[in-house]
Design a protein around this motif. Structure first.
Motif, PDB file in Angstrom:
ATOM      1  N   UNK A 191       0.810  -1.208   0.000  1.00 16.46           N
ATOM      2  CA  UNK A 191       0.000   0.000   0.000  1.00 16.46           C
ATOM      3  C   UNK A 191       0.844   1.259   0.000  1.00 16.46           C
ATOM      4  N   UNK A 192       2.153   1.121  -0.283  1.00 19.66           N
ATOM      5  CA  UNK A 192       3.059   2.269  -0.202  1.00 19.66           C
ATOM      6  C   UNK A 192       3.777   2.489  -1.525  1.00 19.66           C
ATOM      7  N   UNK A 193       4.854   1.787  -1.735  1.00 19.46           N
ATOM      8  CA  UNK A 193       5.716   2.046  -2.881  1.00 19.46           C
ATOM      9  C   UNK A 193       5.740   0.847  -3.813  1.00 19.46           C
ATOM     10  N   UNK A 194       5.711   1.071  -5.110  1.00 22.37           N
ATOM     11  CA  UNK A 194       5.710  -0.043  -6.061  1.00 22.37           C
ATOM     12  C   UNK A 194       6.992  -0.870  -5.979  1.00 22.37           C
ATOM     13  N   UNK A 195       8.122  -0.242  -5.646  1.00 21.11           N
ATOM     14  CA  UNK A 195       9.375  -0.992  -5.536  1.00 21.11           C
ATOM     15  C   UNK A 195       9.277  -2.050  -4.442  1.00 21.11           C
ATOM     16  N   UNK A 196       8.616  -1.708  -3.345  1.00 20.26           N
ATOM     17  CA  UNK A 196       8.460  -2.650  -2.235  1.00 20.26           C
ATOM     18  C   UNK A 196       7.574  -3.823  -2.658  1.00 20.26           C
ATOM     19  N   UNK A 217      21.039  -1.435  -5.977  1.00 18.06           N
ATOM     20  CA  UNK A 217      19.998  -1.068  -6.938  1.00 18.06           C
ATOM     21  C   UNK A 217      19.082  -0.007  -6.327  1.00 18.06           C
ATOM     22  N   UNK A 218      18.425   0.819  -7.154  1.00 19.62           N
ATOM     23  CA  UNK A 218      17.469   1.808  -6.622  1.00 19.62           C
ATOM     24  C   UNK A 218      16.336   1.138  -5.844  1.00 19.62           C
ATOM     25  N   UNK A 219      15.925  -0.053  -6.301  1.00 14.19           N
ATOM     26  CA  UNK A 219      14.844  -0.762  -5.620  1.00 14.19           C
ATOM     27  C   UNK A 219      15.237  -1.108  -4.179  1.00 14.19           C
ATOM     28  N   UNK A 220      16.478  -1.542  -4.004  1.00 14.81           N
ATOM     29  CA  UNK A 220      16.953  -1.890  -2.662  1.00 14.81           C
ATOM     30  C   UNK A 220      16.996  -0.660  -1.771  1.00 14.81           C
ATOM     31  N   UNK A 221      17.411   0.466  -2.326  1.00 16.80           N
ATOM     32  CA  UNK A 221      17.485   1.707  -1.548  1.00 16.80           C
ATOM     33  C   UNK A 221      16.103   2.104  -1.036  1.00 16.80           C
ATOM     34  N   UNK A 222      15.098   1.985  -1.901  1.00 16.36           N
ATOM     35  CA  UNK A 222      13.731   2.294  -1.485  1.00 16.36           C
ATOM     36  C   UNK A 222      13.252   1.294  -0.441  1.00 16.36           C
ATOM     37  N   UNK A 223      13.563   0.034  -0.662  1.00 12.69           N
ATOM     38  CA  UNK A 223      13.106  -1.036   0.226  1.00 12.69           C
ATOM     39  C   UNK A 223      13.613  -0.855   1.656  1.00 12.69           C
ATOM     40  N   UNK A 224      14.897  -0.546   1.834  1.00 10.00           N
ATOM     41  CA  UNK A 224      15.437  -0.442   3.194  1.00 10.00           C
ATOM     42  C   UNK A 224      14.950   0.814   3.910  1.00 10.00           C
ATOM     43  N   UNK A 225      14.411   1.756   3.169  1.00 14.25           N
ATOM     44  CA  UNK A 225      13.834   2.943   3.812  1.00 14.25           C
ATOM     45  C   UNK A 225      12.396   2.697   4.262  1.00 14.25           C
ATOM     46  N   UNK A 226      11.811   1.619   3.776  1.00 14.42           N
ATOM     47  CA  UNK A 226      10.399   1.347   4.044  1.00 14.42           C
ATOM     48  C   UNK A 226      10.258   0.482   5.302  1.00 14.42           C
ATOM     49  N   UNK A 227      10.301   1.112   6.456  1.00 17.16           N
ATOM     50  CA  UNK A 227      10.153   0.407   7.728  1.00 17.16           C
ATOM     51  C   UNK A 227       8.891   0.876   8.438  1.00 17.16           C
ATOM     52  N   UNK A 268      12.364  -8.585   6.610  1.00 16.52           N
ATOM     53  CA  UNK A 268      13.358  -8.192   7.599  1.00 16.52           C
ATOM     54  C   UNK A 268      14.689  -8.903   7.357  1.00 16.52           C
ATOM     55  N   UNK A 269      14.625 -10.191   7.031  1.00 16.39           N
ATOM     56  CA  UNK A 269      15.855 -10.942   6.767  1.00 16.39           C
ATOM     57  C   UNK A 269      16.567 -10.396   5.537  1.00 16.39           C
ATOM     58  N   UNK A 270      15.806 -10.088   4.500  1.00 22.86           N
ATOM     59  CA  UNK A 270      16.393  -9.517   3.284  1.00 22.86           C
ATOM     60  C   UNK A 270      17.032  -8.169   3.586  1.00 22.86           C
ATOM     61  N   UNK A 271      16.353  -7.360   4.371  1.00 25.35           N
ATOM     62  CA  UNK A 271      16.889  -6.069   4.782  1.00 25.35           C
ATOM     63  C   UNK A 271      18.232  -6.270   5.497  1.00 25.35           C
ATOM     64  N   UNK A 280      26.696   1.561  10.033  1.00 17.39           N
ATOM     65  CA  UNK A 280      26.319   1.683  11.444  1.00 17.39           C
ATOM     66  C   UNK A 280      24.991   2.421  11.583  1.00 17.39           C
ATOM     67  N   UNK A 281      24.834   3.526  10.851  1.00  9.17           N
ATOM     68  CA  UNK A 281      23.586   4.292  10.927  1.00  9.17           C
ATOM     69  C   UNK A 281      22.403   3.460  10.446  1.00  9.17           C
ATOM     70  N   UNK A 282      22.601   2.718   9.363  1.00  7.71           N
ATOM     71  CA  UNK A 282      21.521   1.882   8.826  1.00  7.71           C
ATOM     72  C   UNK A 282      21.176   0.751   9.795  1.00  7.71           C
ATOM     73  N   UNK A 283      22.179   0.184  10.448  1.00 10.30           N
ATOM     74  CA  UNK A 283      21.935  -0.883  11.425  1.00 10.30           C
ATOM     75  C   UNK A 283      21.158  -0.345  12.621  1.00 10.30           C
ATOM     76  N   UNK A 284      21.555   0.811  13.114  1.00 13.17           N
ATOM     77  CA  UNK A 284      20.868   1.386  14.281  1.00 13.17           C
ATOM     78  C   UNK A 284      19.429   1.786  13.937  1.00 13.17           C
ATOM     79  N   UNK A 285      19.206   2.188  12.714  1.00 11.05           N
ATOM     80  CA  UNK A 285      17.837   2.507  12.289  1.00 11.05           C
ATOM     81  C   UNK A 285      16.985   1.248  12.196  1.00 11.05           C
ATOM     82  N   UNK A 286      17.603   0.135  11.807  1.00 14.79           N
ATOM     83  CA  UNK A 286      16.881  -1.113  11.587  1.00 14.79           C
ATOM     84  C   UNK A 286      16.615  -1.885  12.882  1.00 14.79           C
ATOM     85  N   UNK A 287      17.537  -1.844  13.832  1.00 21.90           N
ATOM     86  CA  UNK A 287      17.452  -2.697  15.019  1.00 21.90           C
ATOM     87  C   UNK A 287      16.131  -2.584  15.801  1.00 21.90           C
TER      88      UNK A 287
END
Length: 322
Positions: A7-12, A61-71, A79-82, A96-103
């Motif tokens: 219901x958000x982004x087509x890449x997701x 890939x651009x798709x991956x960049x969008x995907x990891x922002x979609x939390x 979550x495992x793919x992320x 480190x910043x991406x890990x701390x955002x994800x944890x």
């Protein structure tokens, strides 16, 4: 299982469709039982090697960049793919910043234990400050991750005895935190025995962690046999069986298995009645306990698919032999 749209982004939604294309429904039933904290409907059923392969394909890939922002994500596999995508981030600060955002969104042990950005290994001194923050978090799996990083990176050349105190200072009622604390100390016994052993012989840990550490240390294929003296198993086993037919560890109180004690006349070693005490299995069914460390293969963490296949194949062969 019906695929849920983001219901958000087509890449997701595209990535989610790729995950469902890899679904193994029988594996979904099996794997969801390994993660009791997750609703089964949030597990698609994709094997870990396929998740890692997809992560490799999506990296940069651009798709991956969008995907990891979609939390937050909805499915376990997302979550495992992320997590696997984070492993390939090359810059330490970014990783480190991406890990701390994800944890804060990690909600199960399988994802928690499965990833660590490769760049962390090249920045161990800088990573310590983040680990201290994670150990003080009020999030269960953030704390578990912090202890896991201590175990992964700081029990070899980068070891310092104070890190044992860091792990011991974590106080929690959460099972998945305390299991990681015990796993950490059991691994420390294998890698840094001189520093770790006093934490047990002097009973510095809480009772649960102390006992679980001993259990995992005894079970570990990396612990030399003489370490089993920690729970007095070898010294007390014959007395314990002869007394009541059950093995209760005299040190940690663990109940291992129930046997019938039977006499066999004519044995070379005789007791006063002309027989000898031996152990005969009472039960026809066997509960096989396999440690998480064993399932992790060479990494010692998470799930290693070839290792799991080898173990299952061995159990199957043993069962077929009767």
């Amino acid at each position: 299982m019906v695929q849920k749209g983001s219901g958000k982004m087509p890449e997701v939604d595209v990535i989610r469709a790729q995950l469902f294309a890899l679904q193994d429904k029988e594996y979904q039933v099996f794997y969801s039982r390994l993660m009791p904290t997750l609703p089964p409907e949030t597990v698609i059923g994709v094997r870990v090697p396929l998740l890692r392969k997809l992560a490799k394909q999506l990296t940069d890939t651009p798709e991956a960049e969008v995907f990891v922002q979609d939390l937050p994500h909805f499915y376990y596999e997302e979550n495992a793919l992320h997590a696997f995508l984070l492993e390939s981030v090359r810059d330490f600060g970014t990783a480190l910043a991406a890990t701390e955002r994800f944890l804060p969104y990690v909600d199960n042990w399988a994802v928690c234990d499965s990833f660590s950005p490769k760049v962390f290994a090249q920045h161990k001194p800088e990573l310590l400050a983040a680990i201290r923050r994670w150990l003080g978090s009020d999030q269960v799996y953030t704390v578990r991750y912090g202890i896991g990083m201590l175990m992964r990176y700081y029990l070899d050349d980068a070891f310092s005895p104070e890190y044992l105190a860091w792990a011991a200072a974590v106080h929690s009622e959460e099972y998945y935190v305390n299991m990681m604390r015990a796993w950490y100390f059991a691994t420390a016994l294998a890698k840094q025995s001189a520093a770790a052993l006093p934490w047990l012989t002097e009973k510095r840990l809480d009772v649960w962690t102390h006992n679980k550490t001993i259990q995992k240390a005894v079970e570990s294929y990396r612990i030399p046999r003489n370490k089993s003296r920690l729970c007095g198993r070898c010294a007390s086993v014959h007395k314990s069986f002869a007394k009541n037919g059950a093995f209760d560890c005299l040190h940690c109180g663990s109940f291992i298995v129930k046997y019938n004690i039977v006499k066999m006349p004519g044995y070379p070693a005789k007791d006063k009645t002309g027989g000898v005490w031996i152990m005969a299995l009472k039960y026809k069914r066997i509960l096989l306990k396999i440690s998480g460390e064993a399932l992790g293969g060479e990494k010692g963490m998470g799930f290693d698919e070839p290792t799991m296949d080898a173990i299952c194949g061995g159990v199957k062969k043993a069962h077929e032999l009767g």
